[in-house]
Scaffold this motif. Structure first.
Motif, PDB file in Angstrom:
ATOM      1  N   ASP A 130       0.821  -1.214   0.000  1.00  0.00           N
ATOM      2  CA  ASP A 130       0.000   0.000   0.000  1.00  0.00           C
ATOM      3  C   ASP A 130       0.853   1.263   0.000  1.00  0.00           C
ATOM      4  O   ASP A 130       0.596   2.202  -0.767  1.00  0.00           O
ATOM      5  N   THR A 131       1.863   1.287   0.856  1.00  0.00           N
ATOM      6  CA  THR A 131       2.695   2.487   0.967  1.00  0.00           C
ATOM      7  C   THR A 131       3.413   2.784  -0.340  1.00  0.00           C
ATOM      8  O   THR A 131       3.505   3.941  -0.773  1.00  0.00           O
ATOM      9  N   TYR A 154       2.961   6.280  -2.568  1.00  0.00           N
ATOM     10  CA  TYR A 154       4.073   7.157  -2.960  1.00  0.00           C
ATOM     11  C   TYR A 154       4.169   7.279  -4.487  1.00  0.00           C
ATOM     12  O   TYR A 154       4.525   8.339  -5.011  1.00  0.00           O
ATOM     13  N   TYR A 195      -6.683   7.435   2.903  1.00  0.00           N
ATOM     14  CA  TYR A 195      -5.551   8.234   3.357  1.00  0.00           C
ATOM     15  C   TYR A 195      -5.669   9.646   2.790  1.00  0.00           C
ATOM     16  O   TYR A 195      -6.160   9.847   1.668  1.00  0.00           O
TER      17      TYR A 195
END
Length: 238
Positions: free
Chosen positions: A173-174, A178, A203
């Protein structure tokens, strides 16, 4: 030194044998004192220093110490290829597999040393940011459309799955967030926070005065859209 006065030394004096005070093996590390002096001469407040050959991380070390000395908030961007160190070298025996590993550990130890030094000095009223992020160049998390030869129907069916399954298997996910940050033109220092929404995992990404929402959930609950502040200037990536 004052303007117009050259430093009273030879340029070959700017090299030291090892990074001082960190117990890190690295030959020909640049002299931090010299770099700090150059930074203090050349930079304005809140400048960003770019080092395309980070090596042992001397430039980052110098920026952090210069900030402590000048009570400033200069930033650094260090780039270093993950070049392998020799397996029979002192660096490899110390647990470093690449030069990039040495760079990162040098910055960590410099930050730790600065924390210890700042405790011994008079408070300046400001708290120095000693954190840093590490990014690696990697393949995209998006599945790539490949050329279709017009003959293989199964291949075409596989390609059309991109419309319903656009991301690669096993994505993080991160990493995806990004990548979207870059695609949306936001900076890599953008703040990522979980939005106060219980119906989906959403987010909020903020960079200066701009922000957007992103969710990687397969389905979006209608209540999520009601609870988000989706004005005409707000983007929701899903």
């Amino acid at each position: 030194p004052s303007a117009g006065i050259l430093r009273n030394t030879l340029w070959h004096d700017v090299f030291a044998s090892k990074p001082p005070g960190y117990d890190i093996p690295f030959d020909n590390a640049k002299n931090v004192e010299m770099i700090r002096e150059l930074l203090n001469i050349a930079l304005e407040e809140n400048s960003t220093v770019l080092d395309f050959f980070a090596g042992s991380g001397s430039t980052a070390d110098a920026v952090l110490h210069s900030n402590l000395e000048m009570n400033d908030s200069r930033k650094f961007i260090c780039v270093q290829l993950p070049e392998k160190v020799e397996e029979d070298s002192e660096e490899y025996e110390a647990g470093f597999e690449t030069i990039a590993d040495i760079s990162k550990e040098r910055i960590r130890r410099a930050a730790k040393k600065i924390k210890e030094e700042s405790k011994r000095q008079k408070p300046t009223g400001t708290k120095q940011d000693l954190g840093f992020k590490v990014f690696r160049l990697a393949k995209s998390n998006y599945r790539i459309w490949e050329d279709y030869d017009g003959k293989d129907a199964d291949e075409l069916k596989k390609q059309t799955e991109l419309f319903t399954k656009p991301l690669v298997d096993g994505y993080d996910d991160t990493d995806v967030i990004y990548e979207v940050i870059v695609k949306e033109g936001y900076g890599l220092n953008s703040r990522i926070e979980k939005a106060d929404v219980s119906t989906n995992m959403v987010y909020r990404v903020t960079d200066d005065n701009s922000s957007f929402f992103i969710t990687l959930d397969a389905k979006i609950d209608a209540k999520t859209l009601d609870r988000l502040d989706l004005s005409k200037d707000t983007t929701l990536v899903c």
